[in-house]
Scaffold this motif. Structure first.
Motif, PDB file in Angstrom:
ATOM      1  N   ALA A 137       2.783  60.308  40.962  1.00  0.00           N
ATOM      2  CA  ALA A 137       2.858  58.849  41.083  1.00  0.00           C
ATOM      3  C   ALA A 137       2.340  58.377  42.438  1.00  0.00           C
ATOM      4  O   ALA A 137       1.637  57.368  42.539  1.00  0.00           O
ATOM      5  CB  ALA A 137       4.299  58.390  40.883  1.00  0.00           C
ATOM      6  N   THR A 138       2.680  59.127  43.476  1.00  0.00           N
ATOM      7  CA  THR A 138       2.245  58.770  44.827  1.00  0.00           C
ATOM      8  C   THR A 138       0.729  58.831  44.966  1.00  0.00           C
ATOM      9  O   THR A 138       0.115  57.972  45.595  1.00  0.00           O
ATOM     10  CB  THR A 138       2.896  59.708  45.865  1.00  0.00           C
ATOM     11  N   LYS A 139       0.141  59.852  44.369  1.00  0.00           N
ATOM     12  CA  LYS A 139      -1.304  60.034  44.483  1.00  0.00           C
ATOM     13  C   LYS A 139      -2.079  59.205  43.460  1.00  0.00           C
ATOM     14  O   LYS A 139      -3.194  58.766  43.721  1.00  0.00           O
ATOM     15  CB  LYS A 139      -1.663  61.512  44.335  1.00  0.00           C
ATOM     16  N   GLY A 140      -1.493  58.987  42.293  1.00  0.00           N
ATOM     17  CA  GLY A 140      -2.129  58.147  41.285  1.00  0.00           C
ATOM     18  C   GLY A 140      -3.559  58.566  40.978  1.00  0.00           C
ATOM     19  O   GLY A 140      -3.850  59.725  40.705  1.00  0.00           O
ATOM     20  N   SER A 141      -4.471  57.607  41.066  1.00  0.00           N
ATOM     21  CA  SER A 141      -5.869  57.865  40.716  1.00  0.00           C
ATOM     22  C   SER A 141      -6.569  58.802  41.693  1.00  0.00           C
ATOM     23  O   SER A 141      -7.654  59.302  41.407  1.00  0.00           O
ATOM     24  CB  SER A 141      -6.638  56.542  40.647  1.00  0.00           C
ATOM     25  N   SER A 142      -5.964  59.043  42.854  1.00  0.00           N
ATOM     26  CA  SER A 142      -6.594  59.936  43.837  1.00  0.00           C
ATOM     27  C   SER A 142      -6.283  61.404  43.576  1.00  0.00           C
ATOM     28  O   SER A 142      -6.867  62.282  44.216  1.00  0.00           O
ATOM     29  CB  SER A 142      -6.149  59.569  45.258  1.00  0.00           C
ATOM     30  N   LEU A 143      -5.370  61.695  42.635  1.00  0.00           N
ATOM     31  CA  LEU A 143      -5.001  63.085  42.372  1.00  0.00           C
ATOM     32  C   LEU A 143      -6.218  63.919  41.970  1.00  0.00           C
ATOM     33  O   LEU A 143      -6.392  65.039  42.445  1.00  0.00           O
ATOM     34  CB  LEU A 143      -3.925  63.164  41.285  1.00  0.00           C
ATOM     35  N   ALA A 144      -7.038  63.375  41.097  1.00  0.00           N
ATOM     36  CA  ALA A 144      -8.215  64.122  40.634  1.00  0.00           C
ATOM     37  C   ALA A 144      -9.120  64.506  41.800  1.00  0.00           C
ATOM     38  O   ALA A 144      -9.625  65.637  41.863  1.00  0.00           O
ATOM     39  CB  ALA A 144      -8.992  63.300  39.609  1.00  0.00           C
ATOM     40  N   ALA A 145      -9.320  63.582  42.742  1.00  0.00           N
ATOM     41  CA  ALA A 145     -10.182  63.858  43.894  1.00  0.00           C
ATOM     42  C   ALA A 145      -9.560  64.912  44.808  1.00  0.00           C
ATOM     43  O   ALA A 145     -10.260  65.774  45.354  1.00  0.00           O
ATOM     44  CB  ALA A 145     -10.446  62.575  44.673  1.00  0.00           C
ATOM     45  N   LEU A 146      -8.229  64.849  44.980  1.00  0.00           N
ATOM     46  CA  LEU A 146      -7.543  65.844  45.811  1.00  0.00           C
ATOM     47  C   LEU A 146      -7.689  67.239  45.218  1.00  0.00           C
ATOM     48  O   LEU A 146      -7.957  68.211  45.935  1.00  0.00           O
ATOM     49  CB  LEU A 146      -6.061  65.487  45.942  1.00  0.00           C
ATOM     50  N   VAL A 147      -7.514  67.339  43.910  1.00  0.00           N
ATOM     51  CA  VAL A 147      -7.659  68.630  43.238  1.00  0.00           C
ATOM     52  C   VAL A 147      -9.098  69.122  43.354  1.00  0.00           C
ATOM     53  O   VAL A 147      -9.348  70.302  43.612  1.00  0.00           O
ATOM     54  CB  VAL A 147      -7.238  68.531  41.756  1.00  0.00           C
ATOM     55  N   ALA A 148     -10.054  68.218  43.193  1.00  0.00           N
ATOM     56  CA  ALA A 148     -11.471  68.594  43.303  1.00  0.00           C
ATOM     57  C   ALA A 148     -11.789  69.114  44.695  1.00  0.00           C
ATOM     58  O   ALA A 148     -12.528  70.099  44.854  1.00  0.00           O
ATOM     59  CB  ALA A 148     -12.355  67.396  42.969  1.00  0.00           C
ATOM     60  N   ASP A 149     -11.219  68.479  45.728  1.00  0.00           N
ATOM     61  CA  ASP A 149     -11.454  68.930  47.110  1.00  0.00           C
ATOM     62  C   ASP A 149     -10.866  70.316  47.343  1.00  0.00           C
ATOM     63  O   ASP A 149     -11.499  71.170  47.980  1.00  0.00           O
ATOM     64  CB  ASP A 149     -10.839  67.944  48.104  1.00  0.00           C
ATOM     65  N   GLU A 150      -9.653  70.534  46.841  1.00  0.00           N
ATOM     66  CA  GLU A 150      -9.026  71.847  47.005  1.00  0.00           C
ATOM     67  C   GLU A 150      -9.810  72.925  46.263  1.00  0.00           C
ATOM     68  O   GLU A 150      -9.951  74.047  46.743  1.00  0.00           O
ATOM     69  CB  GLU A 150      -7.583  71.817  46.504  1.00  0.00           C
ATOM     70  N   ARG A 151     -10.325  72.579  45.093  1.00  0.00           N
ATOM     71  CA  ARG A 151     -11.127  73.541  44.331  1.00  0.00           C
ATOM     72  C   ARG A 151     -12.410  73.885  45.094  1.00  0.00           C
ATOM     73  O   ARG A 151     -12.804  75.048  45.177  1.00  0.00           O
ATOM     74  CB  ARG A 151     -11.462  72.958  42.960  1.00  0.00           C
ATOM     75  N   LYS A 152     -13.034  72.859  45.677  1.00  0.00           N
ATOM     76  CA  LYS A 152     -14.274  73.071  46.425  1.00  0.00           C
ATOM     77  C   LYS A 152     -14.040  73.944  47.653  1.00  0.00           C
ATOM     78  O   LYS A 152     -14.892  74.763  48.023  1.00  0.00           O
ATOM     79  CB  LYS A 152     -14.853  71.718  46.852  1.00  0.00           C
ATOM     80  N   ASN A 153     -12.882  73.782  48.286  1.00  0.00           N
ATOM     81  CA  ASN A 153     -12.577  74.513  49.517  1.00  0.00           C
ATOM     82  C   ASN A 153     -11.832  75.827  49.268  1.00  0.00           C
ATOM     83  O   ASN A 153     -11.443  76.504  50.212  1.00  0.00           O
ATOM     84  CB  ASN A 153     -11.736  73.633  50.445  1.00  0.00           C
TER      85      ASN A 153
END
Length: 233
Positions: A137-153
């Protein structure tokens, strides 16, 4: 798989890497069970840790949404009604069942619009722990981007996660983890003596030849840093 606190535990890097590789094998097995890429599952876990939630809780949430999506797609009334009430669809426009990766991101947007009571009730119906629901809930629509960044790194590829289950490949992954940690420790100004101790320890590793240039680069970087520190510039 965050950097070992303070990196004073660098002398135990062999034990740390062994635990990490063992964990990687578990990630691959669990990811295969729920039909998710291991790199995605690993990325969700790291997002959880960085946001004061547990990997176990995140994994349970992913397993819950995976089961619920499958049930809704299969026509189970309870889950069909729940998904419809949330404005979620279990299948994409091509008719394929959506992945847990996609559903977690879509559900995070829904959670962001709910009050805590409603969110926890819905989360409970889907098998999602309250702490993970709060994170979503806190991350909302930004969750996907956070996961994508962690996957990339991430350190490992999906192929590396698969290989972690094969003992014959474990030693190479040990060195891959170790070299990555050395580079991160160098960036964090870890003591040169500790770094050199690990490099010396790895000289006899089975895969040392494969990664010798990486270890040499860290050694030369340490020497350069020391010379620059000593120079009167």
């Amino acid at each position: 798989l965050g950097l070992v606190a303070g990196f004073e535990a660098l002398k135990h890097v062999g034990e740390f890497v062994e635990r990490a590789v063992s964990g990687s094998a578990h990630i691959n097995t669990f990811a295969a069970t729920i039909g998710m890429a291991a790199t995605d599952l690993d990325a969700f876990g790291r997002v959880a840790v960085k946001n004061n939630a547990s990997v176990e809780g995140m994994n349970a949430a992913i397993a819950g949404i995976s089961r619920s999506t499958g049930a809704a797609a299969a026509g189970f009334p309870r889950f069909e009604k729940l998904f419809a009430s949330l404005g979620l669809k279990a299948r994409d426009n091509t008719g394929h069942v959506k992945s847990a990766t996609v559903m977690m991101s879509e559900l995070a947007v829904k959670f962001a619009r709910m009050d805590a009571g409603m969110r926890n009730a819905v989360a409970g119906s889907l098998g999602i722990d309250p702490e993970v629901a709060r994170l979503m809930a806190t991350k909302g629509s930004s969750l996907a981007a956070l996961v994508a960044d962690e996957r990339k790194n991430g350190i490992l590829s999906d192929e590396d996660f698969k290989r972690a289950e094969d003992t014959a490949d474990t030693f190479e992954i040990f060195d891959k983890f170790t070299l990555h940690r050395l580079c991160k420790a160098f960036e964090s100004d870890a003591p040169a003596g500790a770094l050199r101790a690990v490099i010396q320890q790895r000289r006899n590793s089975f895969w040392q030849t494969e990664y010798k240039h990486g270890y040499a680069a860290v050694e030369h970087a340490l020497e350069l840093r020391e010379h620059l520190a000593a120079a009167e510039l």
